[in-house]
Enzyme design. Structure first.
Site, PDB file in Angstrom:
ATOM      1  N   LYS A 111       0.836  -1.221   0.000  1.00 14.67           N
ATOM      2  CA  LYS A 111       0.000   0.000   0.000  1.00 14.67           C
ATOM      3  C   LYS A 111       0.861   1.257   0.000  1.00 14.67           C
ATOM      4  CE  LYS A 111      -4.104  -1.984   2.238  1.00 14.67           C
ATOM      5  NZ  LYS A 111      -3.596  -3.281   2.748  1.00 14.67           N
ATOM      6  N   GLN A 169     -13.067  -3.922  10.296  1.00 12.45           N
ATOM      7  CA  GLN A 169     -13.085  -4.803   9.121  1.00 12.45           C
ATOM      8  C   GLN A 169     -14.518  -5.295   8.897  1.00 12.45           C
ATOM      9  OE1 GLN A 169     -12.045  -5.519   6.329  1.00 12.45           O
ATOM     10  NE2 GLN A 169     -10.478  -7.104   6.424  1.00 12.45           N
ATOM     11  N   GLY A 225      -7.824 -13.751   4.975  1.00 19.52           N
ATOM     12  CA  GLY A 225      -6.746 -13.808   5.971  1.00 19.52           C
ATOM     13  C   GLY A 225      -7.109 -14.697   7.140  1.00 19.52           C
TER      14      GLY A 225
HETATM   15  O1  S5P Z   1      -9.482  -2.633   1.988  1.00 22.19           O
HETATM   16  C1  S5P Z   1      -8.689  -3.487   2.318  1.00 22.19           C
HETATM   17  C2  S5P Z   1      -7.518  -3.739   1.603  1.00 22.19           C
HETATM   18  C3  S5P Z   1      -6.692  -4.770   2.002  1.00 22.19           C
HETATM   19  S1  S5P Z   1      -5.369  -5.174   0.999  1.00 22.19           S
HETATM   20  N1  S5P Z   1      -8.967  -4.269   3.399  1.00 22.19           N
HETATM   21  C4  S5P Z   1      -8.131  -5.284   3.813  1.00 22.19           C
HETATM   22  O2  S5P Z   1      -8.475  -5.972   4.771  1.00 22.19           O
HETATM   23  N2  S5P Z   1      -6.963  -5.504   3.129  1.00 22.19           N
HETATM   24  C5  S5P Z   1      -6.019  -6.573   3.576  1.00 22.19           C
HETATM   25  O3  S5P Z   1      -6.682  -7.835   3.449  1.00 22.19           O
HETATM   26  C6  S5P Z   1      -5.584  -6.471   5.023  1.00 22.19           C
HETATM   27  O4  S5P Z   1      -4.386  -5.734   5.151  1.00 22.19           O
HETATM   28  C7  S5P Z   1      -5.386  -7.922   5.416  1.00 22.19           C
HETATM   29  O5  S5P Z   1      -4.095  -8.342   5.052  1.00 22.19           O
HETATM   30  C8  S5P Z   1      -6.376  -8.674   4.566  1.00 22.19           C
HETATM   31  C9  S5P Z   1      -7.666  -9.036   5.280  1.00 22.19           C
HETATM   32  O6  S5P Z   1      -7.420  -9.919   6.319  1.00 22.19           O
HETATM   33  P1  S5P Z   1      -8.593 -10.631   7.162  1.00 22.19           P
HETATM   34  O7  S5P Z   1      -7.861 -11.336   8.264  1.00 22.19           O
HETATM   35  O8  S5P Z   1      -9.491  -9.546   7.692  1.00 22.19           O
HETATM   36  O9  S5P Z   1      -9.278 -11.569   6.218  1.00 22.19           O
END
Ligand code: S5P
Length: 481
Positions: free
Chosen positions: A312, A432, A452
């Protein structure tokens, strides 16, 4: 209460008279010639038509036994219709702000309501159902339930099925076939014209992944297979990825956000057979050293996956040259793919390209993000798309969350990768937001799922990866059907 058929016939004739429904030869935005054109924006200038539309829409809801606490129109054409229905029937109305896609910082839904209430969605015209979904989602986000959608005209091109797949019941005052029937009976259309409109509608059905078109244009292109998308890109890395996904039959990217490089290497070997991409955050690993890249590249060759360092980048062109090409991590030496924010302007692409293009690398632009309150939407997303178009040799695609809502011509050979994926949906404590693989690939129109914690935190990460791989691939093949 039954819907009054005479009232419906009279309304159809008025809609034809005021040219809200027209027949002839119309060139749609896509270039396709259509024998029918529907534009209901004009009804605001004919109070008798507006009143009749609102009355008939209410009648059909009551005849079908729909129950709701309040209602919300899909901006803009349906807003005056919803207002009339609200006034005539003393039913509270809410408004969705079309401009505010950033639900975190500004109110997307205006008006007084309480979470748990049931909201009716009001729309003028349904083609694929995509614009209705764009209003249902923010309503759901603020805790309102949506069960029923009322529409004046249903073009009968797949919208009802799409809404039904989201547990929404569509109540249409005028299925298009009903409009044709009345106009033919009243001598406003010849039998031949009716046939040609019917043939056009049958040939232009929308699938569950199609983007809707409020202007009444059936112009959604069919979803292309990964192999076909490979032909449409000028970036070598994108070409390789499309072909890899097609032959390996996986659209799963694992986000390996583990604590150490040693764990990452172990995970890469374990999950390699299931994935098309391994995504890293190399600054997370305290044991990162000069052997990291070569070890990972070895595994990438062994298992046939690509490496995506999720760096990023976000600085000016001159600075990112060093951050990408040299420094501690020498990312460009071992990572096939990396990504950048567009906030500095297109100079960041120039900088990264000066390092990566000769090495055959590809760049993803962050056009949208998965986190709550993201600023990456609307004009920002459009700017990312424009910048990508200016660098087709190096920009290979986007990090995005809802590319199906973008203009169709924006995608083509560009790869859409979507993070925020878990089988159970939901979110985490830090903003998230998760969607299921089916939704991300099927409904949101993405090409690659990024998973992830759903995988590396699972009791058996390899089994979880196999499960996500299957879900992602099934959603892709279903979208092609
Ligand atoms: O908008 C975004 C962009 C990215 S690249 N939202 C994200 O969550 N990511 C990445 O995707 C974040 O840095 C992490 O590595 C992954 C999501 O991880 P999870 O554990 O929530 O599935």
């Amino acid at each position: 209460m039954a819907v009054n058929e005479e009232k419906i016939d009279a309304l159809i004739l008025r809609l034809h008279e005021i040219e809200a429904v027209k027949f002839g030869e119309f060139k749609l935005k896509s270039g396709i010639m259509s024998p029918i054109y529907i534009d209901l924006r004009v009804i605001v200038s004919y109070p008798d038509v507006l009143a009749s539309v609102a009355g008939c829409m209410w009648d059909v809801l009551k005849a079908n036994g729909a129950e709701f606490d309040n209602m919300c129109g899909v901006p803009y054409t349906a807003l005056p219709i919803a207002t009339c229905m609200s006034l005539n029937n003393d039913c509270p109305m809410l408004m969705r702000r079309k401009e505010v896609k950033d639900y975190g910082t500004k109110k997307a839904i205006e008006g007084a309501f309480t979470a748990g209430q049931t909201c009716l969605v009001v729309e003028d015209l349904v083609t694929s159902g995509a614009s209705v979904m764009e209003t249902v989602e923010p309503l759901n986000q603020v805790g309102l339930k949506v069960k029923d959608v009322v529409v004046l005209i249903d073009r009968e091109q797949g919208g009802e099925a799409r809404l039904a797949s989201n547990d929404l019941r569509l109540h249409a005052v005028l299925p298009l076939s009903r409009v044709l029937k009345t106009l033919e009976k009243e001598g406003k259309m010849s039998a031949d014209l009716v046939q040609s409109v019917k043939a056009f509608i049958a040939a232009n059905q929308t699938g569950p992944n199609a983007s809707g078109n409020e202007m009444g244009a059936a112009e959604t292109p069919k979803r292309l297979a990964y192999a076909a998308r490979a032909e449409l890109t000028a970036n070598q890395c994108a070409k390789d990825l499309w072909n890899l996904m097609e032959t390996k039959k996986t659209n799963l990217c694992v986000a390996a956000d583990v604590d150490t490089a040693a764990e990452l290497i172990e995970l890469a070997d374990k999950l390699g057979p299931e994935i098309c991409i391994l995504k890293t955050h190399c600054d997370l690993y305290p044991d990162f050293d000069d052997t990291f890249g070569s070890k990972l590249l070895e595994l990438a060759a062994k298992h046939k996956f690509m490496i995506f360092e999720d760096r990023k980048f976000a600085d000016i062109g001159n600075t990112v040259v060093g951050q990408y090409g040299s420094g501690v991590h020498k990312i460009a030496d071992w990572s096939h793919i990396t990504n950048a924010h567009i906030v500095p302007g297109s100079g960041i692409i120039d900088g990264l390209k000066s390092v990566g293009l000769a090495k055959g690398r590809g760049l993803l632009l962050l056009a949208e993000m998965s986190s709550k309150g993201t600023m990456a939407n609307g004009a920002y997303t459009e700017a990312a798309v424009k910048m990508a178009a200016e660098h087709p040799d190096f920009v290979m695609g986007f990090i995005s969350t809802r590319p199906s809502a973008w203009k169709a011509e924006w995608s083509k050979g560009l790869v859409q990768m979507t993070p925020g994926v878990q089988l159970g949906g939901g979110g985490d404590a830090m903003g998230q937001q998760y969607n299921t693989p089916e939704r991300v690939i099927g409904e949101c129109g993405s090409d690659v799922i990024i998973v992830g914690r759903g995988i590396y935190r699972a009791a058996d990460p390899a089994a979880a990866a196999a499960e996500y791989r299957k879900a992602g691939w099934d959603a892709y093949t279903a979208a092609l059907a």
